[in-house]
Design a protein around this motif. Structure first.
Motif, PDB file in Angstrom:
ATOM      1  N   SER A  50      17.036  -8.926   4.321  1.00 33.18           N
ATOM      2  CA  SER A  50      15.732  -8.287   4.487  1.00 33.18           C
ATOM      3  C   SER A  50      15.747  -6.930   3.789  1.00 33.18           C
ATOM      4  CB  SER A  50      15.397  -8.123   5.967  1.00 33.18           C
ATOM      5  OG  SER A  50      16.394  -7.375   6.638  1.00 33.18           O
ATOM      6  N   ILE A  51      14.662  -6.637   3.076  1.00 33.28           N
ATOM      7  CA  ILE A  51      14.538  -5.376   2.348  1.00 33.28           C
ATOM      8  C   ILE A  51      13.534  -4.505   3.084  1.00 33.28           C
ATOM      9  CG2 ILE A  51      13.897  -4.303   0.154  1.00 33.28           C
ATOM     10  CD1 ILE A  51      14.702  -6.897  -1.238  1.00 33.28           C
ATOM     11  N   THR A  52      13.931  -3.286   3.396  1.00 32.26           N
ATOM     12  CA  THR A  52      13.063  -2.360   4.116  1.00 32.26           C
ATOM     13  C   THR A  52      12.807  -1.122   3.265  1.00 32.26           C
ATOM     14  OG1 THR A  52      14.980  -1.373   5.225  1.00 32.26           O
ATOM     15  CG2 THR A  52      13.815  -3.125   6.384  1.00 32.26           C
ATOM     16  N   LEU A  53      11.681  -0.503   3.559  1.00 36.04           N
ATOM     17  CA  LEU A  53      11.294   0.729   2.882  1.00 36.04           C
ATOM     18  C   LEU A  53      11.920   1.914   3.621  1.00 36.04           C
ATOM     19  CD1 LEU A  53       9.437   2.051   0.698  1.00 36.04           C
ATOM     20  CD2 LEU A  53       7.662   2.135   2.449  1.00 36.04           C
ATOM     21  N   GLN A  54      12.602   2.783   2.865  1.00 35.46           N
ATOM     22  CA  GLN A  54      13.269   3.932   3.485  1.00 35.46           C
ATOM     23  C   GLN A  54      12.463   5.220   3.365  1.00 35.46           C
ATOM     24  OE1 GLN A  54      17.838   3.987   3.687  1.00 35.46           O
ATOM     25  NE2 GLN A  54      17.392   3.654   1.527  1.00 35.46           N
ATOM     26  N   ARG A  68       0.858  -1.184   0.000  1.00 37.25           N
ATOM     27  CA  ARG A  68       0.000   0.000   0.000  1.00 37.25           C
ATOM     28  C   ARG A  68       0.897   1.238   0.000  1.00 37.25           C
ATOM     29  NH1 ARG A  68      -5.279  -0.065   2.325  1.00 37.25           N
ATOM     30  NH2 ARG A  68      -4.692   1.848   3.427  1.00 37.25           N
ATOM     31  N   GLU A  69       0.431   2.262  -0.672  1.00 39.87           N
ATOM     32  CA  GLU A  69       1.283   3.446  -0.756  1.00 39.87           C
ATOM     33  C   GLU A  69       1.426   4.170   0.574  1.00 39.87           C
ATOM     34  OE1 GLU A  69      -0.077   6.865  -2.978  1.00 39.87           O
ATOM     35  OE2 GLU A  69      -2.117   6.090  -3.041  1.00 39.87           O
ATOM     36  N   ASP A  70       0.604   3.817   1.571  1.00 46.69           N
ATOM     37  CA  ASP A  70       0.754   4.423   2.887  1.00 46.69           C
ATOM     38  C   ASP A  70       1.572   3.547   3.839  1.00 46.69           C
ATOM     39  OD1 ASP A  70      -1.076   2.410   3.191  1.00 46.69           O
ATOM     40  OD2 ASP A  70      -2.609   3.605   4.195  1.00 46.69           O
ATOM     41  N   THR A  71       2.297   2.544   3.296  1.00 46.84           N
ATOM     42  CA  THR A  71       3.179   1.735   4.125  1.00 46.84           C
ATOM     43  C   THR A  71       4.230   2.637   4.772  1.00 46.84           C
ATOM     44  OG1 THR A  71       2.892  -0.189   2.673  1.00 46.84           O
ATOM     45  CG2 THR A  71       4.796  -0.193   4.134  1.00 46.84           C
ATOM     46  N   PRO A  72       4.372   2.590   6.085  1.00 47.86           N
ATOM     47  CA  PRO A  72       5.298   3.523   6.746  1.00 47.86           C
ATOM     48  C   PRO A  72       6.752   3.180   6.455  1.00 47.86           C
ATOM     49  CG  PRO A  72       4.348   1.998   8.339  1.00 47.86           C
ATOM     50  CD  PRO A  72       3.631   1.762   7.048  1.00 47.86           C
ATOM     51  N   PRO A  73       7.604   4.193   6.265  1.00 49.78           N
ATOM     52  CA  PRO A  73       9.048   3.938   6.110  1.00 49.78           C
ATOM     53  C   PRO A  73       9.587   3.199   7.322  1.00 49.78           C
ATOM     54  CG  PRO A  73       8.521   6.184   5.451  1.00 49.78           C
ATOM     55  CD  PRO A  73       7.268   5.625   6.067  1.00 49.78           C
ATOM     56  N   GLY A  74      10.538   2.315   7.067  1.00 47.01           N
ATOM     57  CA  GLY A  74      11.082   1.475   8.122  1.00 47.01           C
ATOM     58  C   GLY A  74      10.470   0.088   8.141  1.00 47.01           C
ATOM     59  N   GLN A  78      17.112   5.157  -3.249  1.00 41.40           N
ATOM     60  CA  GLN A  78      16.734   5.987  -2.111  1.00 41.40           C
ATOM     61  C   GLN A  78      15.510   5.433  -1.385  1.00 41.40           C
ATOM     62  OE1 GLN A  78      16.205   9.802  -3.972  1.00 41.40           O
ATOM     63  NE2 GLN A  78      18.349  10.379  -3.750  1.00 41.40           N
ATOM     64  N   LYS A  79      14.713   4.661  -2.091  1.00 39.20           N
ATOM     65  CA  LYS A  79      13.462   4.158  -1.506  1.00 39.20           C
ATOM     66  C   LYS A  79      13.659   2.920  -0.649  1.00 39.20           C
ATOM     67  CE  LYS A  79      10.211   6.865  -3.350  1.00 39.20           C
ATOM     68  NZ  LYS A  79       9.273   7.656  -2.537  1.00 39.20           N
ATOM     69  N   PHE A  80      14.658   2.078  -0.988  1.00 42.76           N
ATOM     70  CA  PHE A  80      14.756   0.768  -0.357  1.00 42.76           C
ATOM     71  C   PHE A  80      16.169   0.529   0.171  1.00 42.76           C
ATOM     72  CE2 PHE A  80      11.488   0.577  -3.621  1.00 42.76           C
ATOM     73  CZ  PHE A  80      10.418   0.046  -2.920  1.00 42.76           C
ATOM     74  N   LEU A  81      16.256  -0.354   1.168  1.00 45.16           N
ATOM     75  CA  LEU A  81      17.530  -0.727   1.783  1.00 45.16           C
ATOM     76  C   LEU A  81      17.515  -2.231   2.003  1.00 45.16           C
ATOM     77  CD1 LEU A  81      20.189   0.275   3.171  1.00 45.16           C
ATOM     78  CD2 LEU A  81      18.884   0.300   5.311  1.00 45.16           C
ATOM     79  N   VAL A  82      18.643  -2.884   1.672  1.00 48.13           N
ATOM     80  CA  VAL A  82      18.747  -4.326   1.900  1.00 48.13           C
ATOM     81  C   VAL A  82      19.797  -4.581   2.972  1.00 48.13           C
ATOM     82  CG1 VAL A  82      20.422  -4.623   0.006  1.00 48.13           C
ATOM     83  CG2 VAL A  82      19.092  -6.587   0.817  1.00 48.13           C
ATOM     84  N   ASP A  83      19.460  -5.440   3.933  1.00 54.19           N
ATOM     85  CA  ASP A  83      20.392  -5.816   4.987  1.00 54.19           C
ATOM     86  C   ASP A  83      21.416  -6.791   4.422  1.00 54.19           C
ATOM     87  OD1 ASP A  83      21.232  -7.771   7.320  1.00 54.19           O
ATOM     88  OD2 ASP A  83      20.568  -5.902   8.270  1.00 54.19           O
ATOM     89  N   ALA A  84      22.695  -6.457   4.564  1.00 55.90           N
ATOM     90  CA  ALA A  84      23.756  -7.243   3.926  1.00 55.90           C
ATOM     91  C   ALA A  84      23.816  -8.664   4.459  1.00 55.90           C
ATOM     92  CB  ALA A  84      25.107  -6.547   4.118  1.00 55.90           C
TER      93      ALA A  84
END
Length: 350
Positions: free
Chosen positions: A159-163, A111-117, A149-155
């Motif tokens: 796990s991929i998180t929304l930034q 959903r586009e309102d998914t909170p960052p993090g 800039q939108k996403f981050l992956v844990d090395a």
């Protein structure tokens, strides 16, 4: 022995000893039947015999990590006597296996309102090697900066998180290139497709593109008074807009052929003398649940037309005048008014 050792490689196994002499002494060696190694017996100039282990077929640590073989030494006596030695062969790892993702392609809807993090997905890869060769780290491949800039992956965990916050109206899909790299430098790739789901986060927008004001009061019914552009940046039902007018203005709203425009037209004749202007509110509602609304206020001024004749204050005046009244005397004052304005309302007498 490293698993990448080439077939044909030789390994010295040493020499057995037999205290007997002559035909009763050491005659040769035998190796337990197996699919990887053969045995070659060589004789020195002094007549002593020693064994060499010869690799005939490439090893694979991922298939067999250890081999246990029996080496036998035989003498020439009757009956022959034997001695045995155990060969314990440990196959050491080489980085001959790249990481392998559990899936070549991952799909996730947000959903586009998914909170960052928020963690949106966990990718996983495995490596058949051992030790550092099997240690996997995760990262992103080459992608546009806007996506990075939108996403981050844990090395370590994958796990991929929304930034950053998503916006369906800005970008509806993302394609993430994820890499898994082992300790030896071998790399595997997978694709993560992120679909952004629309949320009713945009109210309808009303823009007045044209307005005919003032409107002559004698304008015919059906005259176009205003043109409005209606827009909702959401999609589906969230972007379907309906409009209504509030107030008692003699106007009605109609859809134009363009679909996104609304036309305000005269629904009945105007009368400036009844109302010199009309203020109305246009309300637009979308189909979301709950619905979001937008409003626009419009003021329409009515332009006077000469549609009213002068009216005397009395229809008949009766004046009694003495016959000796001097010439030039005022006998009576009559008054008339006109409901129109400006020049249309200026009364002259004759």
């Amino acid at each position: 022995i490293n698993e990448l050792t080439s077939p044909g490689a030789r390994f010295y196994l040493g020499m057995a000893e037999d205290a007997d002499v002559g035909s009763n002494s050491l005659k040769g060696y035998e190796l337990e039947t197996n699919e990887y190694f053969a045995l070659e017996v060589k004789e020195r100039q002094d007549g002593s015999k020693f064994a060499e282990l010869v690799l005939r077929r490439a090893l694979d640590r991922e298939r067999e990590q250890n081999l246990h073989l029996l080496l036998s030494a035989l003498d020439g006596g009757v009956p022959p006597r034997t001695g045995t030695a155990q060969l314990w062969i440990n196959v050491t790892d080489a980085n001959d296996n790249p990481p392998v993702f559990a899936q070549d392609r991952y799909r996730v809807s947000l959903r586009e309102d998914t909170p960052p993090g928020s963690t949106i997905l966990n990718v996983s890869a495995s490596d058949a090697d051992a030790g550092t060769n099997a240690h996997i780290t995760y990262g992103f491949g080459k992608m546009p900066t806007k996506v990075l800039q939108k996403f981050l992956v844990d090395a370590e965990r994958g796990s991929i998180t929304l930034q950053e916050a998503l916006d369906f109206e800005d970008m509806r899909t993302f394609s993430l290139a994820v890499e898994a790299r082992d300790g030896g430098g071998l790399v595997a790739h997978c694709e993560v497709e992120v679909e952004v789901q629309d949320v009713n986060d945009n109210p309808p927008e009303l823009t007045l593109t044209s307005l005919s004001s003032p409107v002559p009061e004698d304008a015919p019914v059906g005259t176009v008074v205003a043109l409005l552009k209606v827009r909702d940046r959401d999609s589906g039902e969230n972007g379907e807009v309906s409009c209504e007018l509030s107030g008692e203005a003699p106007l009605s709203i109609e859809a134009s052929s363009g679909g996104s425009y609304k036309v305000l037209v005269l629904a009945k004749a105007l009368d400036r003398e009844e109302a010199a202007f009309h203020e109305l509110v246009l309300r637009a509602s979308d189909g979301g649940d709950p619905a979001r609304t937008g409003t626009a206020r419009i003021r329409v001024t009515v332009l006077d037309a000469n549609d009213n004749a002068p009216v005397f204050s009395q229809a008949e005046y009766t004046v009694r005048v003495p016959e000796d009244v001097p010439v030039g005397s005022v006998l009576v004052t009559v008054t008339a008014s006109d409901a129109d304005e400006g020049l249309y309302g200026l009364v002259r007498y004759s």
